[in-house]
Motif scaffolding. Sequence first.
Motif, PDB file in Angstrom:
ATOM      1  N   THR A 295       0.829  -1.325  -0.095  1.00 53.88           N
ATOM      2  CA  THR A 295       0.019   0.070   0.048  1.00 53.88           C
ATOM      3  C   THR A 295       0.832   1.227  -0.026  1.00 53.88           C
ATOM      4  N   ILE A 296       0.531   2.239  -0.848  1.00 57.97           N
ATOM      5  CA  ILE A 296       1.233   3.466  -0.935  1.00 57.97           C
ATOM      6  C   ILE A 296       0.252   4.511  -0.447  1.00 57.97           C
ATOM      7  N   LYS A 297       0.952   5.324   0.505  1.00 56.47           N
ATOM      8  CA  LYS A 297      -0.077   6.564   1.119  1.00 56.47           C
ATOM      9  C   LYS A 297       0.023   7.688   0.174  1.00 56.47           C
ATOM     10  N   LEU A 298      -1.184   8.234  -0.047  1.00 48.72           N
ATOM     11  CA  LEU A 298      -1.189   9.326  -1.137  1.00 48.72           C
ATOM     12  C   LEU A 298      -1.337  10.677  -0.160  1.00 48.72           C
ATOM     13  N   GLU A 299      -0.720  11.628  -0.397  1.00 48.02           N
ATOM     14  CA  GLU A 299      -0.726  12.957   0.139  1.00 48.02           C
ATOM     15  C   GLU A 299      -0.889  13.951  -1.166  1.00 48.02           C
ATOM     16  N   GLY A 300      -2.188  14.723  -0.983  1.00 44.06           N
ATOM     17  CA  GLY A 300      -2.630  15.685  -1.813  1.00 44.06           C
ATOM     18  C   GLY A 300      -2.798  16.889  -1.383  1.00 44.06           C
ATOM     19  N   SER A 301      -2.520  17.938  -2.026  1.00 45.37           N
ATOM     20  CA  SER A 301      -2.896  19.457  -1.463  1.00 45.37           C
ATOM     21  C   SER A 301      -3.756  20.066  -2.490  1.00 45.37           C
ATOM     22  N   GLU A 302      -4.470  20.987  -2.329  1.00 44.11           N
ATOM     23  CA  GLU A 302      -5.320  21.718  -3.484  1.00 44.11           C
ATOM     24  C   GLU A 302      -5.310  23.269  -2.731  1.00 44.11           C
ATOM     25  N   LEU A 303      -5.613  24.370  -3.734  1.00 46.34           N
ATOM     26  CA  LEU A 303      -5.842  25.773  -3.395  1.00 46.34           C
ATOM     27  C   LEU A 303      -6.927  25.834  -2.423  1.00 46.34           C
ATOM     28  N   ALA A 304      -6.753  26.451  -1.248  1.00 49.63           N
ATOM     29  CA  ALA A 304      -7.931  27.073  -0.425  1.00 49.63           C
ATOM     30  C   ALA A 304      -8.318  28.143  -0.694  1.00 49.63           C
ATOM     31  N   GLY A 305      -7.647  29.253  -1.223  1.00 43.39           N
ATOM     32  CA  GLY A 305      -7.846  30.575  -1.417  1.00 43.39           C
ATOM     33  C   GLY A 305      -6.552  31.383  -1.117  1.00 43.39           C
ATOM     34  N   TYR A 306      -6.875  32.647  -1.020  1.00 45.30           N
ATOM     35  CA  TYR A 306      -5.965  33.561  -0.768  1.00 45.30           C
ATOM     36  C   TYR A 306      -6.047  34.295   0.625  1.00 45.30           C
ATOM     37  N   GLN A 307      -5.283  34.264   1.339  1.00 41.96           N
ATOM     38  CA  GLN A 307      -5.368  34.765   2.835  1.00 41.96           C
ATOM     39  C   GLN A 307      -4.670  36.048   3.320  1.00 41.96           C
ATOM     40  N   ALA A 308      -4.937  36.664   4.133  1.00 42.17           N
ATOM     41  CA  ALA A 308      -4.442  38.091   4.872  1.00 42.17           C
ATOM     42  C   ALA A 308      -4.637  37.519   6.487  1.00 42.17           C
ATOM     43  N   LEU A 309      -3.591  38.151   7.016  1.00 44.17           N
ATOM     44  CA  LEU A 309      -3.436  37.880   8.428  1.00 44.17           C
ATOM     45  C   LEU A 309      -3.541  39.249   9.207  1.00 44.17           C
ATOM     46  N   ILE A 310      -4.185  39.343  10.293  1.00 47.96           N
ATOM     47  CA  ILE A 310      -4.247  40.462  11.148  1.00 47.96           C
ATOM     48  C   ILE A 310      -3.917  40.021  12.682  1.00 47.96           C
ATOM     49  N   ILE A 311      -2.856  40.719  13.351  1.00 42.86           N
ATOM     50  CA  ILE A 311      -2.356  40.561  14.324  1.00 42.86           C
ATOM     51  C   ILE A 311      -2.771  41.503  15.413  1.00 42.86           C
ATOM     52  N   GLY A 312      -3.408  41.297  16.655  1.00 42.41           N
ATOM     53  CA  GLY A 312      -3.621  42.469  17.516  1.00 42.41           C
ATOM     54  C   GLY A 312      -3.598  42.001  18.974  1.00 42.41           C
ATOM     55  N   GLY A 313      -3.776  42.832  20.042  1.00 45.55           N
ATOM     56  CA  GLY A 313      -3.882  42.529  21.292  1.00 45.55           C
ATOM     57  C   GLY A 313      -4.876  43.227  21.907  1.00 45.55           C
ATOM     58  N   VAL A 314      -5.710  42.693  23.040  1.00 40.49           N
ATOM     59  CA  VAL A 314      -6.890  43.293  23.626  1.00 40.49           C
ATOM     60  C   VAL A 314      -6.347  43.121  25.191  1.00 40.49           C
ATOM     61  N   ARG A 315      -6.296  44.373  26.194  1.00 48.85           N
ATOM     62  CA  ARG A 315      -6.137  44.551  27.440  1.00 48.85           C
ATOM     63  C   ARG A 315      -7.280  45.224  28.265  1.00 48.85           C
ATOM     64  N   GLU A 316      -8.201  45.474  27.178  1.00 49.41           N
ATOM     65  CA  GLU A 316      -9.537  46.365  27.909  1.00 49.41           C
ATOM     66  C   GLU A 316     -10.119  45.532  28.835  1.00 49.41           C
ATOM     67  N   PRO A 317     -10.330  45.689  30.091  1.00 48.39           N
ATOM     68  CA  PRO A 317     -11.137  44.547  30.956  1.00 48.39           C
ATOM     69  C   PRO A 317     -12.471  44.566  30.559  1.00 48.39           C
ATOM     70  N   PHE A 318     -13.089  45.421  30.105  1.00 48.53           N
ATOM     71  CA  PHE A 318     -14.598  45.182  29.922  1.00 48.53           C
ATOM     72  C   PHE A 318     -14.887  44.185  28.559  1.00 48.53           C
ATOM     73  N   ILE A 319     -13.662  44.402  27.584  1.00 46.06           N
ATOM     74  CA  ILE A 319     -13.932  43.644  26.707  1.00 46.06           C
ATOM     75  C   ILE A 319     -13.665  42.195  26.962  1.00 46.06           C
ATOM     76  N   LEU A 320     -12.648  41.886  27.692  1.00 46.77           N
ATOM     77  CA  LEU A 320     -12.228  40.701  28.100  1.00 46.77           C
ATOM     78  C   LEU A 320     -13.431  40.013  28.783  1.00 46.77           C
ATOM     79  N   ARG A 321     -14.180  40.579  29.383  1.00 48.24           N
ATOM     80  CA  ARG A 321     -15.245  40.079  30.187  1.00 48.24           C
ATOM     81  C   ARG A 321     -16.609  39.597  29.353  1.00 48.24           C
ATOM     82  N   GLN A 322     -16.493  39.920  28.096  1.00 48.54           N
ATOM     83  CA  GLN A 322     -17.530  39.772  27.144  1.00 48.54           C
ATOM     84  C   GLN A 322     -16.916  39.251  25.674  1.00 48.54           C
ATOM     85  N   LEU A 323     -15.640  38.904  25.765  1.00 49.08           N
ATOM     86  CA  LEU A 323     -15.002  38.622  24.620  1.00 49.08           C
ATOM     87  C   LEU A 323     -15.464  37.891  23.387  1.00 49.08           C
TER      88      LEU A 323
END
Length: 457
Positions: A295-323
Amino acid sequence: MTEVRVLSASGQIGSGFLESSFARGISLEPHVIACDGGSTDAGPAHLGSGKPHFSREGTKRDLRLMLLGRAKVGAPLIVGSCGFGGGDAGVDWMRDIALEIAREEGLKFNLALVRSEQDKAYLKRRLHEGRITALNPAPPINDEVIDRSSHIVGMMGHEPIADAIEKGADVVLAGRASDTSLFATVPLMKGANAGAAWHAAKILECGTACVVQRKRPDSLMAWVRDDHFDIEPMDFDVRCSPQSVASHTLYENADPFLITEPSGTIDTLDAQYEALNDRAVRVRGSTFRPSGRLTIKLEGSELAGYQALIIGGVREPFILRQLDSWLEGMQDKFFARVQEMFQGRLGREDYDIHVRVYGRDGVMGSLEPLADQIGHEVGLVFTITTADEAITDSIAKTFAHFAVHYPIPEWRGLITGIAYPMAPTHVNRGAVYRFNLNHIVEPDHPLEMFRTEFLEV
């Protein structure tokens, strides 16, 4: 007594090794030098795009030392899963580096390229014959899945590599291959005990990952004999113990004792681990059970789309309570903005905004047992994915601004809720991929799915 000396240069070509360690290994006159070149560990992008994981500079440095060492001892050199994904592009990339080194160093050798990228017509025929079955877990498979795959590789066993060496190859650059097959090939060719050969290969595949305390990727040697094998790191400052070697036997296995290969199963249930000294370990009692069907294992990969990344941080306590409700509401309200921007042409199914919350459950997701113990700040990683790169960019730009000021009931006026560490706030990642095959195929012959080319360098 049969003795086959196998030198593992490193756990992965391009990750490096100490030149002094490798030189010691060469001084012990190995019968074969081998190194793995790839994996699925880093995800589907390398197979899908054909782009390597490690740098060309790091890979060339490692391959240069391996080729020079091979020239000294006259032993075969085997590198598998070239280019990380193991597709044709990865084999070609490694070939070009090898040819460049040969010109610079004045080296001569017979080079074999063993390709594992699969013909789609062949796979569809096997599928219709009922000779492709799913592993667990596996997505559904049909002709359309095969057609839309960017690249599909078959994970070869030792047979195509042995065939290349038997036909005169000094250096074998292979496509996607079982990690262990790279190290088991020559011992099996020389008549070594199959259990010892395959189990030793399992330990060798990751270089010094089997030592007590790994300092860095480095070289490892095995002596494979009739009823056992010995294993020893080539750096005198690190050591193996029975526990460390036994632990690596368990590494990346669904079963702690049974390790599946294309042609059978390594059985380590009765293996015994004995310290030879304070650095080396002897292992005996391993067996190899031929499966009776290839038996030979097959591995395949296909295009899922185009992606962008956003990184941020939250320290506001009122937001964290209802994140959670804040993040959910943000996405619900943002859809109206998407409708405005694209005049109703984009539905919810046409884009994806996913968020990971680091500091709460960003690593383990729904499996995180401490998800209710949120700290004083969290990191947010948003990914925006669509089928069109320009649309992804437009949505990411707009969402970053929309999210930073998204309100909560406790606020009055315009307040910033997310701190962005970068400007621009989003990074376009380009094409992203997903695995779409995790299946096995039953060929008639162990060589039929692999193509070998020979070059005289």
